[in-house]
Design an enzyme around this catalytic site. Structure first.
Site, short mmCIF file in Angstrom:
data_model
loop_
_atom_site.label_atom_id
_atom_site.label_comp_id
_atom_site.label_asym_id
_atom_site.label_seq_id
_atom_site.Cartn_x
_atom_site.Cartn_y
_atom_site.Cartn_z
NE ARG A 55 6.65 -0.13 10.26
CZ ARG A 55 5.51 -0.13 9.56
NH1 ARG A 55 5.46 0.46 8.37
NH2 ARG A 55 4.42 -0.66 10.04
NE ARG A 97 -4.16 -1.59 9.87
CZ ARG A 97 -3.08 -1.02 9.33
NH1 ARG A 97 -3.12 0.20 8.86
NH2 ARG A 97 -1.95 -1.69 9.25
NE ARG A 132 7.34 -2.50 6.17
CZ ARG A 132 6.00 -2.46 6.25
NH1 ARG A 132 5.29 -1.87 5.30
NH2 ARG A 132 5.40 -3.02 7.27
CE LYS A 150 -2.20 -1.20 3.78
NZ LYS A 150 -1.52 -2.50 4.01
NE ARG A 158 2.06 -4.68 11.42
CZ ARG A 158 2.91 -4.09 10.60
NH1 ARG A 158 4.17 -4.43 10.57
NH2 ARG A 158 2.49 -3.14 9.79
P1 ADP Z 1 2.16 -1.88 3.21
O1 ADP Z 1 2.18 -0.36 3.19
O2 ADP Z 1 0.95 -2.45 2.52
O3 ADP Z 1 2.35 -2.46 4.59
P2 ADP Z 1 4.73 -1.66 1.81
O4 ADP Z 1 4.41 -0.82 0.61
O5 ADP Z 1 5.49 -1.00 2.91
O6 ADP Z 1 3.40 -2.39 2.35
O7 ADP Z 1 5.53 -2.95 1.29
C1 ADP Z 1 6.04 -3.90 2.22
C2 ADP Z 1 7.42 -4.38 1.74
O8 ADP Z 1 7.24 -5.20 0.59
C3 ADP Z 1 8.37 -3.26 1.33
O9 ADP Z 1 9.68 -3.60 1.74
C4 ADP Z 1 8.24 -3.20 -0.20
O10 ADP Z 1 9.46 -2.78 -0.80
C5 ADP Z 1 7.92 -4.65 -0.55
N1 ADP Z 1 6.96 -4.76 -1.65
C6 ADP Z 1 5.91 -3.94 -1.93
N2 ADP Z 1 5.23 -4.37 -3.01
C7 ADP Z 1 5.86 -5.52 -3.41
C8 ADP Z 1 5.64 -6.44 -4.50
N3 ADP Z 1 4.65 -6.27 -5.37
N4 ADP Z 1 6.48 -7.50 -4.60
C9 ADP Z 1 7.51 -7.66 -3.73
N5 ADP Z 1 7.78 -6.83 -2.70
C10 ADP Z 1 6.97 -5.76 -2.54
P1 AMP Z 2 0.99 0.46 9.07
O1 AMP Z 2 2.09 1.46 8.93
O2 AMP Z 2 -0.20 0.78 8.22
O3 AMP Z 2 1.47 -0.95 8.85
O4 AMP Z 2 0.45 0.55 10.59
C1 AMP Z 2 1.32 0.30 11.68
C2 AMP Z 2 0.50 0.12 12.94
O5 AMP Z 2 -0.23 1.33 13.26
C3 AMP Z 2 -0.60 -0.98 12.88
O6 AMP Z 2 -0.10 -2.28 13.13
C4 AMP Z 2 -1.56 -0.48 13.97
O7 AMP Z 2 -1.08 -0.77 15.27
C5 AMP Z 2 -1.52 1.04 13.78
N1 AMP Z 2 -2.54 1.50 12.83
C6 AMP Z 2 -2.32 2.06 11.60
N2 AMP Z 2 -3.47 2.35 11.00
C7 AMP Z 2 -4.45 1.97 11.84
C8 AMP Z 2 -5.87 1.99 11.79
N3 AMP Z 2 -6.55 2.46 10.71
N4 AMP Z 2 -6.58 1.50 12.84
C9 AMP Z 2 -5.94 1.03 13.93
N5 AMP Z 2 -4.62 0.97 14.05
C10 AMP Z 2 -3.86 1.44 13.02
#
Ligand code: ADP
Ligand code: AMP
Length: 216
Positions: A158, A86, A125, A13, A169
């Site tokens: 992270r 969420r 990541r 995302k 998660r």
């Molecule tokens: P989200 O915001 O949904 O938690 P991220 O965009 O941070 O996910 O992506 C999670 C990890 O996976 C990052 O390290 C990113 O570089 C990698 N990633 C994102 N999209 C893909 C994909 N289509 N294939 C492989 N790795 C990906």
């Molecule tokens: P993210 O960066 O989207 O992976 O979110 C990191 C963490 O923030 C999650 O695991 C939750 O603990 C909290 N968080 C982010 N967005 C939300 C949401 N919409 N509702 C509740 N908790 C959230």
């Protein structure tokens, strides 16, 4: 355009939102990024959110809804919501606020990925604590190992990307968040399903082709 990006943690995302906002000039409203900024600032909200985030649980709905409605009000020209809503309660809170403002969401991009690749995506990541850029040790490497391409300095892993927390998660996602897609399907929204189990650029191309059509 006003968009929501849905998908499990690690679906891509954040990665795709950055590309969407660059192309279509919208604000990127990431609930996770806003919460991490609140924690960095040691605000009351940041302190309240800390233990939930570190354990992989969701921060309580009322805190999140107020925070995100506040952010939306500051982006009247268009935005993409990343990580929010969420829960169904958050979806209802968002809908109520939009209705009150006479606004509506143009599209909901639903990134579909099975559980299997998620662990490797999240544990690999690496994030820049300064500018928020996101990399991956295999799939999206920085130019210099461990360093942000924008010259900010060291990348970090992270805490909530450690394997034990990632499992929590994913469980939280299946128990509380997956149902949000059904909520939007029932309410007749424009849902754009995307196969996000492909390489990053392919996913971007699929999203852009759908959004170009939507943007008319
Ligand atoms: P989200 O915001 O949904 O938690 P991220 O965009 O941070 O996910 O992506 C999670 C990890 O996976 C990052 O390290 C990113 O570089 C990698 N990633 C994102 N999209 C893909 C994909 N289509 N294939 C492989 N790795 C990906
Ligand atoms: P993210 O960066 O989207 O992976 O979110 C990191 C963490 O923030 C999650 O695991 C939750 O603990 C909290 N968080 C982010 N967005 C939300 C949401 N919409 N509702 C509740 N908790 C959230």
């Amino acid at each position: 355009m006003k968009l929501i990006l849905l998908g499990p943690p690690g679906a891509g995302k954040g990665t795709q939102c950055k590309r969407i906002v660059d192309k279509y000039s919208m604000a990127h409203l990431s609930s996770g990024d806003i919460l991490r900024a609140e924690r960095k600032a040691n605000s009351e909200l940041g302190q309240k959110a800390q233990s939930y985030m570190d354990s992989g649980a969701l921060v309580p709905d009322e805190l999140i809804i107020d925070m995100m409605i506040g952010a939306i009000k500051k982006a009247p020209a268009g935005y993409v919501l990343d990580g929010f809503p969420r829960t169904i309660a958050q979806g209802e809170g968002l809908d109520a606020a939009l209705e009150k403002a006479g606004e509506k969401i143009d599209g909901i991009v639903n990134l579909q990925v099975p559980d299997e690749p998620i662990m490797a995506r999240m544990t690999g990541r690496r994030s820049c604590p300064v500018c928020g850029a996101v990399y991956h040790i295999e799939n999206l490497k920085p130019k210099v190992d461990g360093q942000c391409d924008k010259g900010c300095g060291e990348l970090v892993q992270r805490k909530d990307d450690m394997p034990e927390v990632v499992s929590c998660r994913l469980k939280t996602y299946h128990e509380q968040t997956a149902a949000v897609i059904g909520y939007y399907q029932r309410n007749d929204n424009n849902i754009i399903d995307i196969d996000a189990n492909q390489d990053i650029d392919r996913v971007t191309a699929d999203i852009f082709s759908k959004l170009d059509a939507l943007n008319g």
